[in-house]
Design a protein around this motif. Structure first.
Motif, PDB file in Angstrom:
ATOM      1  N   GLN A 145      20.381 -23.417  -6.092  1.00 57.56           N
ATOM      2  CA  GLN A 145      19.082 -24.018  -5.826  1.00 57.56           C
ATOM      3  C   GLN A 145      18.626 -24.826  -7.038  1.00 57.56           C
ATOM      4  O   GLN A 145      18.848 -24.429  -8.179  1.00 57.56           O
ATOM      5  N   VAL A 146      17.974 -25.958  -6.777  1.00 53.46           N
ATOM      6  CA  VAL A 146      17.484 -26.831  -7.840  1.00 53.46           C
ATOM      7  C   VAL A 146      15.970 -26.967  -7.719  1.00 53.46           C
ATOM      8  O   VAL A 146      15.446 -27.242  -6.628  1.00 53.46           O
ATOM      9  N   THR A 147      15.269 -26.754  -8.832  1.00 50.88           N
ATOM     10  CA  THR A 147      13.832 -27.021  -8.866  1.00 50.88           C
ATOM     11  C   THR A 147      13.544 -27.997  -9.996  1.00 50.88           C
ATOM     12  O   THR A 147      14.200 -27.976 -11.041  1.00 50.88           O
ATOM     13  N   TYR A 148      12.559 -28.853  -9.770  1.00 48.76           N
ATOM     14  CA  TYR A 148      12.144 -29.817 -10.790  1.00 48.76           C
ATOM     15  C   TYR A 148      10.627 -29.921 -10.760  1.00 48.76           C
ATOM     16  O   TYR A 148      10.037 -30.149  -9.706  1.00 48.76           O
ATOM     17  N   LYS A 149      10.018 -29.696 -11.905  1.00 44.10           N
ATOM     18  CA  LYS A 149       8.560 -29.674 -12.033  1.00 44.10           C
ATOM     19  C   LYS A 149       7.938 -28.679 -11.061  1.00 44.10           C
ATOM     20  O   LYS A 149       6.886 -28.924 -10.474  1.00 44.10           O
ATOM     21  N   GLY A 150       8.628 -27.552 -10.887  1.00 45.27           N
ATOM     22  CA  GLY A 150       8.113 -26.479 -10.056  1.00 45.27           C
ATOM     23  C   GLY A 150       8.371 -26.627  -8.572  1.00 45.27           C
ATOM     24  O   GLY A 150       8.032 -25.728  -7.792  1.00 45.27           O
ATOM     25  N   ILE A 153      14.043 -28.849  -4.806  1.00 46.84           N
ATOM     26  CA  ILE A 153      14.593 -30.140  -4.403  1.00 46.84           C
ATOM     27  C   ILE A 153      15.623 -29.926  -3.299  1.00 46.84           C
ATOM     28  O   ILE A 153      16.546 -29.118  -3.441  1.00 46.84           O
ATOM     29  N   ASP A 154      15.454 -30.648  -2.213  1.00 50.28           N
ATOM     30  CA  ASP A 154      16.365 -30.535  -1.070  1.00 50.28           C
ATOM     31  C   ASP A 154      17.578 -31.428  -1.313  1.00 50.28           C
ATOM     32  O   ASP A 154      17.500 -32.651  -1.164  1.00 50.28           O
ATOM     33  N   ILE A 155      18.686 -30.824  -1.729  1.00 47.29           N
ATOM     34  CA  ILE A 155      19.894 -31.603  -1.981  1.00 47.29           C
ATOM     35  C   ILE A 155      21.071 -30.984  -1.243  1.00 47.29           C
ATOM     36  O   ILE A 155      21.072 -29.794  -0.926  1.00 47.29           O
ATOM     37  N   THR A 156      22.060 -31.807  -0.982  1.00 44.36           N
ATOM     38  CA  THR A 156      23.260 -31.335  -0.294  1.00 44.36           C
ATOM     39  C   THR A 156      24.145 -30.554  -1.260  1.00 44.36           C
ATOM     40  O   THR A 156      23.968 -30.605  -2.483  1.00 44.36           O
TER      41      THR A 156
END
Length: 232
Positions: A145-150, A153-156
């Motif tokens: 899982q990726v988060t940016y600035k809280g 982010i929905d990524i493949t």
């Protein structure tokens, strides 16, 4: 914690000596260069934590140096100028300088800016078996899982693998060949564009300017560079 390294590019010997002495007393390792052409080579070869770069130099001016090294230098650039003209200041920032100071420089203000930059760098890189963090970007390797600035982010899956590879090699230029082999286990034939497509999508989702990216840069004829200090 190791001492931060600063390259001071200034041709005024009295000024450079006084600044170097002051910063060394504050615990920094400072080297001085007066020639613009040599300074450009040293920035790329030595990769200091921060460069203090005068605008007017013999051999090559500060703006030209900044423009030439920015894509291959991951540290901070603080420019000095003796001119009050705002155009000089704006040009400097547009070509990649992180900030500027107008001469005569106040030592405490200079120190405050340097400390602020390097505190940001200290917080930039954290990696362990479960997480990779760069500023406000967090990659959870267990959850993929990726988060940016809280925000999540929905990524493949393919985009995730590309981002993780880049983040784990921050500050390094990764060639398309390297990325193709590590992401797909294939030899790069010079035609396959899936890596470029992944980077393009990541830039959109992570608010990186496609025309002038700051987070994931394209290094012409070489590959991609993940800029650790650009993630806020």
């Amino acid at each position: 914690m190791s001492k931060a390294k600063i390259l001071l590019v200034e041709d005024n010997e009295m000024l450079s000596a006084s600044i170097a002495e002051y910063l060394e007393m504050e615990g920094y390792i400072v080297t001085v260069e007066a020639n613009g052409i040599i300074a450009q080579q040293r920035i790329l070869n030595e990769q200091p934590d921060l460069v203090i770069l005068d605008l007017m130099l013999p051999g090559r001016d500060g703006v030209s140096i900044c423009r030439q090294v920015r894509d291959q230098f991951d540290g901070f650039i603080l420019m000095f100028t003796a001119k009050e003209d705002e155009i000089d200041q704006i040009i400097g920032l547009e070509i990649g300088a992180d900030d500027y100071l107008v001469k005569p420089v106040k030592p405490r203000l200079l120190l405050a800016k340097i400390n602020s930059f390097l505190r940001r760098k200290d917080l930039v890189i954290e990696q362990d078996d479960e997480m990779v963090r760069h500023g406000q970007l967090c990659i959870d390797k267990q959850r993929r899982q990726v988060t940016y600035k809280g925000l999540t982010i929905d990524i493949t899956a393919a985009e995730y693998e590309a981002l993780l590879l880049l983040a784990q090699h921050s500050g390094e230029i990764l060639s398309r060949e390297f990325m193709a082999q590590h992401l797909k286990g294939l030899e790069y034939d010079g035609l396959e564009r899936s890596t470029d497509n992944r980077i393009s999508q990541l830039r959109k989702k992570l608010n990186d300017n496609a025309r002038s990216p700051e987070k994931i840069k394209t290094i012409r004829s070489k590959g991609y560079l993940f800029v650790a200090s650009a993630w806020g």
